[in-house]
Design a protein around this motif. Structure first.
Motif, PDB file in Angstrom:
ATOM      1  N   GLY A 174       0.826  -1.146   0.016  1.00  0.00           N
ATOM      2  CA  GLY A 174       0.028   0.161   0.093  1.00  0.00           C
ATOM      3  C   GLY A 174       0.723   1.241   0.023  1.00  0.00           C
ATOM      4  O   GLY A 174       0.570   2.368  -0.590  1.00  0.00           O
ATOM      5  N   VAL A 175       1.970   1.174   0.595  1.00  0.00           N
ATOM      6  CA  VAL A 175       3.032   2.420   0.704  1.00  0.00           C
ATOM      7  C   VAL A 175       3.677   2.674  -0.867  1.00  0.00           C
ATOM      8  O   VAL A 175       3.409   3.710  -1.265  1.00  0.00           O
ATOM      9  CB  VAL A 175       4.196   1.913   1.528  1.00  0.00           C
ATOM     10  N   SER A 176       3.662   1.597  -1.726  1.00  0.00           N
ATOM     11  CA  SER A 176       4.232   1.933  -2.884  1.00  0.00           C
ATOM     12  C   SER A 176       3.011   2.580  -3.698  1.00  0.00           C
ATOM     13  O   SER A 176       3.266   3.431  -4.580  1.00  0.00           O
ATOM     14  CB  SER A 176       4.588   0.459  -3.466  1.00  0.00           C
ATOM     15  N   VAL A 177       1.687   1.899  -3.539  1.00  0.00           N
ATOM     16  CA  VAL A 177       0.810   2.641  -4.415  1.00  0.00           C
ATOM     17  C   VAL A 177       0.413   4.197  -3.911  1.00  0.00           C
ATOM     18  O   VAL A 177       0.294   4.849  -4.843  1.00  0.00           O
ATOM     19  CB  VAL A 177      -0.580   1.747  -3.952  1.00  0.00           C
ATOM     20  N   GLY A 178       0.621   4.206  -2.747  1.00  0.00           N
ATOM     21  CA  GLY A 178       0.419   5.749  -2.251  1.00  0.00           C
ATOM     22  C   GLY A 178       1.532   6.399  -2.842  1.00  0.00           C
ATOM     23  O   GLY A 178       1.398   7.822  -3.381  1.00  0.00           O
ATOM     24  N   LYS A 179       2.810   6.070  -2.867  1.00  0.00           N
ATOM     25  CA  LYS A 179       3.871   7.203  -3.428  1.00  0.00           C
ATOM     26  C   LYS A 179       3.791   7.037  -5.046  1.00  0.00           C
ATOM     27  O   LYS A 179       3.895   8.323  -5.589  1.00  0.00           O
ATOM     28  CB  LYS A 179       5.354   6.305  -3.113  1.00  0.00           C
ATOM     29  N   GLY A 180       3.316   6.104  -5.489  1.00  0.00           N
ATOM     30  CA  GLY A 180       2.935   6.170  -7.132  1.00  0.00           C
ATOM     31  C   GLY A 180       1.950   7.087  -7.448  1.00  0.00           C
ATOM     32  O   GLY A 180       2.161   7.918  -8.255  1.00  0.00           O
ATOM     33  N   GLU A 228       9.688   0.010  -2.064  1.00  0.00           N
ATOM     34  CA  GLU A 228       8.577   0.530  -2.026  1.00  0.00           C
ATOM     35  C   GLU A 228       8.799   1.656  -2.995  1.00  0.00           C
ATOM     36  O   GLU A 228       7.603   1.910  -3.876  1.00  0.00           O
ATOM     37  CB  GLU A 228       7.931   0.638  -0.696  1.00  0.00           C
ATOM     38  N   ASP A 229      10.006   2.360  -3.074  1.00  0.00           N
ATOM     39  CA  ASP A 229       9.799   3.377  -4.089  1.00  0.00           C
ATOM     40  C   ASP A 229      10.007   3.000  -5.431  1.00  0.00           C
ATOM     41  O   ASP A 229       9.098   3.483  -6.275  1.00  0.00           O
ATOM     42  CB  ASP A 229      11.288   4.314  -3.790  1.00  0.00           C
ATOM     43  N   ARG A 230      10.514   1.926  -5.612  1.00  0.00           N
ATOM     44  CA  ARG A 230      10.849   1.351  -6.980  1.00  0.00           C
ATOM     45  C   ARG A 230       9.614   0.562  -7.332  1.00  0.00           C
ATOM     46  O   ARG A 230       9.150   0.962  -8.770  1.00  0.00           O
ATOM     47  CB  ARG A 230      12.115  -0.038  -6.878  1.00  0.00           C
ATOM     48  N   ALA A 231       8.741   0.273  -6.433  1.00  0.00           N
ATOM     49  CA  ALA A 231       7.597  -0.566  -6.986  1.00  0.00           C
ATOM     50  C   ALA A 231       6.267   0.549  -7.417  1.00  0.00           C
ATOM     51  O   ALA A 231       5.481   0.391  -7.878  1.00  0.00           O
ATOM     52  CB  ALA A 231       6.987  -1.613  -5.923  1.00  0.00           C
ATOM     53  N   SER A 232       6.714   1.782  -7.038  1.00  0.00           N
ATOM     54  CA  SER A 232       5.834   2.824  -7.098  1.00  0.00           C
ATOM     55  C   SER A 232       5.453   3.188  -8.581  1.00  0.00           C
ATOM     56  O   SER A 232       4.744   3.663  -8.985  1.00  0.00           O
ATOM     57  CB  SER A 232       5.987   4.087  -6.487  1.00  0.00           C
ATOM     58  N   TYR A 233       6.617   2.823  -9.306  1.00  0.00           N
ATOM     59  CA  TYR A 233       6.427   2.974 -11.015  1.00  0.00           C
ATOM     60  C   TYR A 233       5.268   2.345 -11.444  1.00  0.00           C
ATOM     61  O   TYR A 233       4.713   2.668 -12.402  1.00  0.00           O
ATOM     62  CB  TYR A 233       7.611   2.353 -11.491  1.00  0.00           C
ATOM     63  N   SER A 234       4.852   1.161 -10.962  1.00  0.00           N
ATOM     64  CA  SER A 234       3.629   0.394 -11.345  1.00  0.00           C
ATOM     65  C   SER A 234       2.518   1.530 -11.680  1.00  0.00           C
ATOM     66  O   SER A 234       1.790   1.179 -12.522  1.00  0.00           O
ATOM     67  CB  SER A 234       3.373  -0.704 -10.460  1.00  0.00           C
TER      68      SER A 234
END
Length: 330
Positions: A68-74, A133-139
């Motif tokens: 969920g953190v990754s989604v929020g950052k993305g 998490e930062d890397r996954a935000s690219y999704s």
């Protein structure tokens, strides 16, 4: 010869040096590595495959509890990019001269360049300075690929209506799937997570080189000073906005700044808009070369801007540890 140590002394060196080396080769000797088979597959056409493998390895490091953190950052990155690009585009429309240009720039070029970020460049920078998490935000950030968000901005301005077929859910899933496959593998097997983590950093200089083979410095000449100006504005406006918004959320601000680029596929956006609405056709050619110049300019300038921000943080007593910015002195 200490090549690795030398590259690591340059902020972002693992990405910047291979990218600029490849761009130089592509500009002055474009056919040197285009000799087919494994050489061309790796050094010229390999960016997509290598980035996909990098995203899979990154996905394996994500615990499902933190996705969920990754989604929020993305979502934050996506919002910043669109809001800034749309706002500057609106200013351009409001203050455009009789020729429809603002500072020599076509408003559709501004919106196209500023709302669309270079995913490969983002992944490379975040791969060096961010966490999993930062890397996954690219999704989620990948949603700004193509002309869809540019057309959303234009529709809000009343310049044109929505156009069907400008956003493909299939393309979005195709970006997300490698990350999800990695997540499944990493969460099912801790040993697989460790195994994949060992190779993720190694991929960065190789896909950076392949990205560079898609850059031609001649695009800067074709776009002229206005195209360079657009690239500078994209880095400074969207990158700086991302930096301070992420800093406000107490996230790694370098990750926020890493989306301050223009993607290569944004070059096709003015033509796509002109095809959907003929009223833009008179600006399509000029906008295309300006966006192309912005693409090259941001590919060179953004890593340098990131290096400046990193040095600035380090002078203030911060350090990067496992993708996090940590205060190391009082």
């Amino acid at each position: 010869m200490r090549i690795k140590a030398g590259l690591e002394r340059i902020p972002g060196g693992m990405m910047v040096v291979p990218l600029l080396l490849a761009a130089t080769l592509n500009t002055f000797a474009p056919n040197l590595l285009r000799i087919g088979n494994f050489t061309e597959a790796l050094f010229v056409n390999g960016a997509g495959t290598l980035i996909a493998l990098f995203l899979l390895a990154t996905g394996a490091q994500i615990n499902v509890k933190s996705f969920g953190v990754s989604v929020g950052k993305g979502a934050t990155l996506l919002g910043i990019k669109w809001i800034v690009g749309a706002a500057v585009g609106l200013i351009a429309y409001l203050f455009a001269g009789d020729n429809g240009l603002w500072l020599g720039l076509a408003p559709i070029a501004i919106i196209a360049a500023m709302t669309n970020s270079n995913g490969g460049l983002f992944v490379a920078l975040v791969g060096q300075y961010g966490n999993k998490e930062d890397r996954a935000s690219y999704s989620l950030l990948a949603l700004n690929d193509g002309p869809f968000l540019t057309m959303v901005a234009l529709s809000i301005f009343g310049a044109m209506g929505f156009v069907d077929g400008m956003f493909s859910i299939q393309s979005f899933i195709a970006v997300l799937l490698p990350i999800l496959v990695g997540m499944v593998l990493g969460n099912l097997d801790e040993e697989m997570r460790v195994f994949l983590d060992q190779g993720s950093s190694m991929l960065i200089p190789f896909f950076a080189f392949a990205l560079g083979m898609g850059i031609d410095f001649g695009a800067i000449v074709a776009g002229g000073l206005t195209g360079i100006l657009l690239g500078v504005m994209t880095v400074l406006f969207t990158g700086t906005a991302g930096y301070f918004v992420f800093k406000a959320f107490k996230w790694n601000p370098i990750v926020g700044a890493a989306e301050g680029s223009t993607a290569g596929n944004a070059v096709a956006t003015p033509a796509a808009i002109a095809a959907a609405n003929a009223s833009f056709s008179q600006y399509a050619e000029l906008a295309t070369v300006q966006v192309a110049a912005s693409t090259v300019t941001t590919a060179i300038l953004l890593p340098l801007f990131i290096a400046f921000l990193v040095k600035r943080l380090e002078k203030k007593g911060y350090a990067f540890k496992q993708g996090n910015v940590i205060k190391v002195d009082s």
